[in-house]
Design a protein around this motif. Structure first.
Motif, PDB file in Angstrom:
ATOM      1  N   ASP A  21     -52.085  26.006 -89.573  1.00  0.00           N
ATOM      2  CA  ASP A  21     -51.951  24.629 -90.046  1.00  0.00           C
ATOM      3  C   ASP A  21     -50.529  24.108 -89.852  1.00  0.00           C
ATOM      4  OD1 ASP A  21     -50.348  25.316 -92.328  1.00  0.00           O
ATOM      5  OD2 ASP A  21     -52.155  25.705 -93.503  1.00  0.00           O
ATOM      6  N   THR A  22     -50.369  22.823 -90.086  1.00  0.00           N
ATOM      7  CA  THR A  22     -49.080  22.184 -89.809  1.00  0.00           C
ATOM      8  C   THR A  22     -47.974  22.673 -90.741  1.00  0.00           C
ATOM      9  OG1 THR A  22     -49.779  20.285 -91.150  1.00  0.00           O
ATOM     10  CG2 THR A  22     -50.053  20.112 -88.755  1.00  0.00           C
ATOM     11  N   ASP A  23     -48.336  23.192 -91.919  1.00  0.00           N
ATOM     12  CA  ASP A  23     -47.306  23.733 -92.814  1.00  0.00           C
ATOM     13  C   ASP A  23     -46.779  25.064 -92.295  1.00  0.00           C
ATOM     14  OD1 ASP A  23     -45.802  23.294 -95.305  1.00  0.00           O
ATOM     15  OD2 ASP A  23     -46.755  25.162 -95.941  1.00  0.00           O
ATOM     16  N   GLN A  24     -47.595  25.776 -91.538  1.00  0.00           N
ATOM     17  CA  GLN A  24     -47.126  27.005 -90.896  1.00  0.00           C
ATOM     18  C   GLN A  24     -46.300  26.663 -89.652  1.00  0.00           C
ATOM     19  OE1 GLN A  24     -51.142  28.383 -90.678  1.00  0.00           O
ATOM     20  NE2 GLN A  24     -50.835  29.976 -92.217  1.00  0.00           N
ATOM     21  N   ILE A  25     -46.670  25.584 -88.984  1.00  0.00           N
ATOM     22  CA  ILE A  25     -45.921  25.162 -87.796  1.00  0.00           C
ATOM     23  C   ILE A  25     -44.531  24.683 -88.205  1.00  0.00           C
ATOM     24  CG2 ILE A  25     -45.849  23.506 -85.884  1.00  0.00           C
ATOM     25  CD1 ILE A  25     -48.960  23.570 -85.937  1.00  0.00           C
ATOM     26  N   ILE A  26     -44.459  23.830 -89.231  1.00  0.00           N
ATOM     27  CA  ILE A  26     -43.161  23.370 -89.752  1.00  0.00           C
ATOM     28  C   ILE A  26     -43.308  23.199 -91.265  1.00  0.00           C
ATOM     29  CG2 ILE A  26     -43.630  20.924 -89.252  1.00  0.00           C
ATOM     30  CD1 ILE A  26     -40.167  22.526 -88.953  1.00  0.00           C
ATOM     31  N   PRO A  27     -42.705  24.097 -92.046  1.00  0.00           N
ATOM     32  CA  PRO A  27     -42.859  24.029 -93.508  1.00  0.00           C
ATOM     33  C   PRO A  27     -42.391  22.697 -94.093  1.00  0.00           C
ATOM     34  CG  PRO A  27     -41.955  26.152 -92.848  1.00  0.00           C
ATOM     35  CD  PRO A  27     -41.957  25.279 -91.625  1.00  0.00           C
ATOM     36  N   ALA A  28     -43.023  22.312 -95.185  1.00  0.00           N
ATOM     37  CA  ALA A  28     -42.788  20.999 -95.805  1.00  0.00           C
ATOM     38  C   ALA A  28     -41.330  20.754 -96.168  1.00  0.00           C
ATOM     39  CB  ALA A  28     -43.665  20.853 -97.042  1.00  0.00           C
ATOM     40  N   ARG A  29     -40.579  21.804 -96.471  1.00  0.00           N
ATOM     41  CA  ARG A  29     -39.182  21.608 -96.890  1.00  0.00           C
ATOM     42  C   ARG A  29     -38.298  21.058 -95.766  1.00  0.00           C
ATOM     43  NH1 ARG A  29     -40.154  26.993 -96.270  1.00  0.00           N
ATOM     44  NH2 ARG A  29     -38.689  28.254 -95.046  1.00  0.00           N
ATOM     45  N   PHE A  30     -38.809  21.040 -94.541  1.00  0.00           N
ATOM     46  CA  PHE A  30     -38.028  20.515 -93.423  1.00  0.00           C
ATOM     47  C   PHE A  30     -38.426  19.092 -93.047  1.00  0.00           C
ATOM     48  CE2 PHE A  30     -37.979  25.154 -92.833  1.00  0.00           C
ATOM     49  CZ  PHE A  30     -36.602  25.363 -92.896  1.00  0.00           C
ATOM     50  N   LEU A  31     -39.228  18.428 -93.863  1.00  0.00           N
ATOM     51  CA  LEU A  31     -39.762  17.121 -93.497  1.00  0.00           C
ATOM     52  C   LEU A  31     -38.891  15.953 -93.944  1.00  0.00           C
ATOM     53  CD1 LEU A  31     -43.586  17.592 -94.169  1.00  0.00           C
ATOM     54  CD2 LEU A  31     -42.216  18.268 -92.195  1.00  0.00           C
ATOM     55  N   LYS A  32     -37.736  16.235 -94.499  1.00  0.00           N
ATOM     56  CA  LYS A  32     -36.888  15.140 -94.988  1.00  0.00           C
ATOM     57  C   LYS A  32     -36.245  14.356 -93.862  1.00  0.00           C
ATOM     58  CE  LYS A  32     -35.953  17.850 -99.094  1.00  0.00           C
ATOM     59  NZ  LYS A  32     -35.004  18.724 -99.770  1.00  0.00           N
ATOM     60  N   ALA A  33     -36.029  15.007 -92.740  1.00  0.00           N
ATOM     61  CA  ALA A  33     -35.365  14.338 -91.606  1.00  0.00           C
ATOM     62  C   ALA A  33     -36.313  13.344 -90.946  1.00  0.00           C
ATOM     63  CB  ALA A  33     -34.900  15.368 -90.588  1.00  0.00           C
ATOM     64  N   THR A  34     -35.745  12.264 -90.447  1.00  0.00           N
ATOM     65  CA  THR A  34     -36.522  11.268 -89.711  1.00  0.00           C
ATOM     66  C   THR A  34     -36.161  11.257 -88.236  1.00  0.00           C
ATOM     67  OG1 THR A  34     -34.883   9.582 -90.277  1.00  0.00           O
ATOM     68  CG2 THR A  34     -36.816   9.785 -91.716  1.00  0.00           C
ATOM     69  N   ASP A  35     -35.236  12.118 -87.853  1.00  0.00           N
ATOM     70  CA  ASP A  35     -34.816  12.260 -86.463  1.00  0.00           C
ATOM     71  C   ASP A  35     -35.490  13.507 -85.895  1.00  0.00           C
ATOM     72  OD1 ASP A  35     -33.215  13.198 -84.199  1.00  0.00           O
ATOM     73  OD2 ASP A  35     -31.835  11.591 -84.749  1.00  0.00           O
ATOM     74  N   LYS A  36     -35.946  13.448 -84.661  1.00  0.00           N
ATOM     75  CA  LYS A  36     -36.681  14.561 -84.055  1.00  0.00           C
ATOM     76  C   LYS A  36     -35.795  15.751 -83.705  1.00  0.00           C
ATOM     77  CE  LYS A  36     -40.149  11.533 -81.968  1.00  0.00           C
ATOM     78  NZ  LYS A  36     -40.853  11.169 -80.738  1.00  0.00           N
ATOM     79  N   GLU A  37     -34.492  15.552 -83.687  1.00  0.00           N
ATOM     80  CA  GLU A  37     -33.579  16.618 -83.261  1.00  0.00           C
ATOM     81  C   GLU A  37     -33.578  17.794 -84.224  1.00  0.00           C
ATOM     82  OE1 GLU A  37     -32.009  16.572 -80.271  1.00  0.00           O
ATOM     83  OE2 GLU A  37     -33.134  14.707 -79.999  1.00  0.00           O
ATOM     84  N   GLY A  38     -33.559  18.993 -83.663  1.00  0.00           N
ATOM     85  CA  GLY A  38     -33.386  20.207 -84.452  1.00  0.00           C
ATOM     86  C   GLY A  38     -34.651  20.823 -85.011  1.00  0.00           C
ATOM     87  N   PHE A  39     -35.795  20.163 -84.854  1.00  0.00           N
ATOM     88  CA  PHE A  39     -37.023  20.700 -85.433  1.00  0.00           C
ATOM     89  C   PHE A  39     -37.482  21.980 -84.746  1.00  0.00           C
ATOM     90  CE2 PHE A  39     -37.249  16.760 -87.692  1.00  0.00           C
ATOM     91  CZ  PHE A  39     -37.953  17.088 -88.840  1.00  0.00           C
ATOM     92  N   GLY A  40     -37.164  22.138 -83.469  1.00  0.00           N
ATOM     93  CA  GLY A  40     -37.546  23.350 -82.757  1.00  0.00           C
ATOM     94  C   GLY A  40     -36.951  24.603 -83.360  1.00  0.00           C
ATOM     95  N   ASP A  41     -35.776  24.464 -83.980  1.00  0.00           N
ATOM     96  CA  ASP A  41     -35.130  25.619 -84.613  1.00  0.00           C
ATOM     97  C   ASP A  41     -35.951  26.164 -85.774  1.00  0.00           C
ATOM     98  OD1 ASP A  41     -33.017  25.278 -82.866  1.00  0.00           O
ATOM     99  OD2 ASP A  41     -31.815  24.122 -84.298  1.00  0.00           O
ATOM    100  N   ASN A  42     -36.794  25.322 -86.348  1.00  0.00           N
ATOM    101  CA  ASN A  42     -37.573  25.733 -87.515  1.00  0.00           C
ATOM    102  C   ASN A  42     -39.067  25.850 -87.243  1.00  0.00           C
ATOM    103  OD1 ASN A  42     -35.416  25.982 -89.463  1.00  0.00           O
ATOM    104  ND2 ASN A  42     -35.167  23.771 -89.192  1.00  0.00           N
ATOM    105  N   LEU A  43     -39.438  25.854 -85.958  1.00  0.00           N
ATOM    106  CA  LEU A  43     -40.837  26.070 -85.598  1.00  0.00           C
ATOM    107  C   LEU A  43     -41.279  27.440 -86.119  1.00  0.00           C
ATOM    108  CD1 LEU A  43     -43.390  25.236 -83.943  1.00  0.00           C
ATOM    109  CD2 LEU A  43     -42.352  26.442 -82.002  1.00  0.00           C
ATOM    110  N   PHE A  44     -42.403  27.463 -86.837  1.00  0.00           N
ATOM    111  CA  PHE A  44     -42.922  28.702 -87.445  1.00  0.00           C
ATOM    112  C   PHE A  44     -41.839  29.408 -88.270  1.00  0.00           C
ATOM    113  CE2 PHE A  44     -45.452  28.440 -83.365  1.00  0.00           C
ATOM    114  CZ  PHE A  44     -46.612  27.984 -83.950  1.00  0.00           C
TER     115      PHE A  44
END
Length: 196
Positions: A21-44
């Motif tokens: 599920d999407t919470d395993q893909i990117i945990p909810a605690r990382f959803l505060k950002a509105t910029d797409k940068e850096g999300f790959g670092d926290n994949l899974f």
């Protein structure tokens, strides 16, 4: 993340788990950002890292024998909440294609909107692909968007996949929805004049 998509041939990273599920893909605690940068670092994130931030050696993304821009995932990938951040994380990590036998609809569209191609294959083809990758971590897969085919180069077996014609056009031309509208400004203006 905007890249024109044509034919991609790559080795794969296997994730043979169902109902990711999407919470395993990117945990909810990382959803505060509105910029797409850096999300790959926290994949899974919770699967990749220990609580102290060190890498978990037994997780596939941390295994140097696997590489590539194609993620091969189990059935029902991207279920759960509709967070677009999950697609941001997949694209941010560098994946261009995700192959599965079933995607949650909203997540599938979020991937397309972020220039990641979700390819739906039969369960038999997916099982064969996992087997090929397990035998040889360098197994190559060719994804041909113009012809809508995916080929396991280890076996030569191919399958056709479906994609919305509009999304196919956008991927092949590196256009998001706004780019598409801007490119068709003259047609929109002409239509508006006819309606006036």
């Amino acid at each position: 993340m905007k890249q024109k998509f044509d034919v991609i041939t790559s080795s794969c990273i296997p994730l043979p788990l169902e109902n990711v599920d999407t919470d395993q893909i990117i945990p909810a605690r990382f959803l505060k950002a509105t910029d797409k940068e850096g999300f790959g670092d926290n994949l899974f994130r919770d699967w990749r890292y220990n609580k102290d931030g060190s890498l978990k050696s037994d997780f596939v993304l941390n295994d140097p024998s696997y590489s590539g821009v194609i993620l091969v995932a189990g059935k029902n990938f991207g279920s759960g909440s509709s967070r677009e951040h999950a697609a941001w994380a997949i694209a941010g990590y560098g994946f261009r294609v995700v192959i599965s036998s079933f995607f949650a609809d909203i997540h599938k569209n979020n991937e397309l909107n972020n220039f990641v191609l979700p390819v739906v294959v039969s369960e038999q083809f997916l099982s064969e692909l996992f087997s090929s990758i397990d035998k040889d971590h360098g197994t190559q897969v060719r994804v041909d968007l113009p012809n809508q085919t995916v080929t396991n180069l280890a076996t030569g077996h191919s399958e056709h996949f479906d994609i919305n014609g509009y999304k196919k056009h956008c991927l092949m031309n590196g256009l998001d929805d706004v780019d598409f509208l801007v490119a068709n400004r003259d047609k929109v203006e002409a239509f508006e004049k006819q309606r006036a």
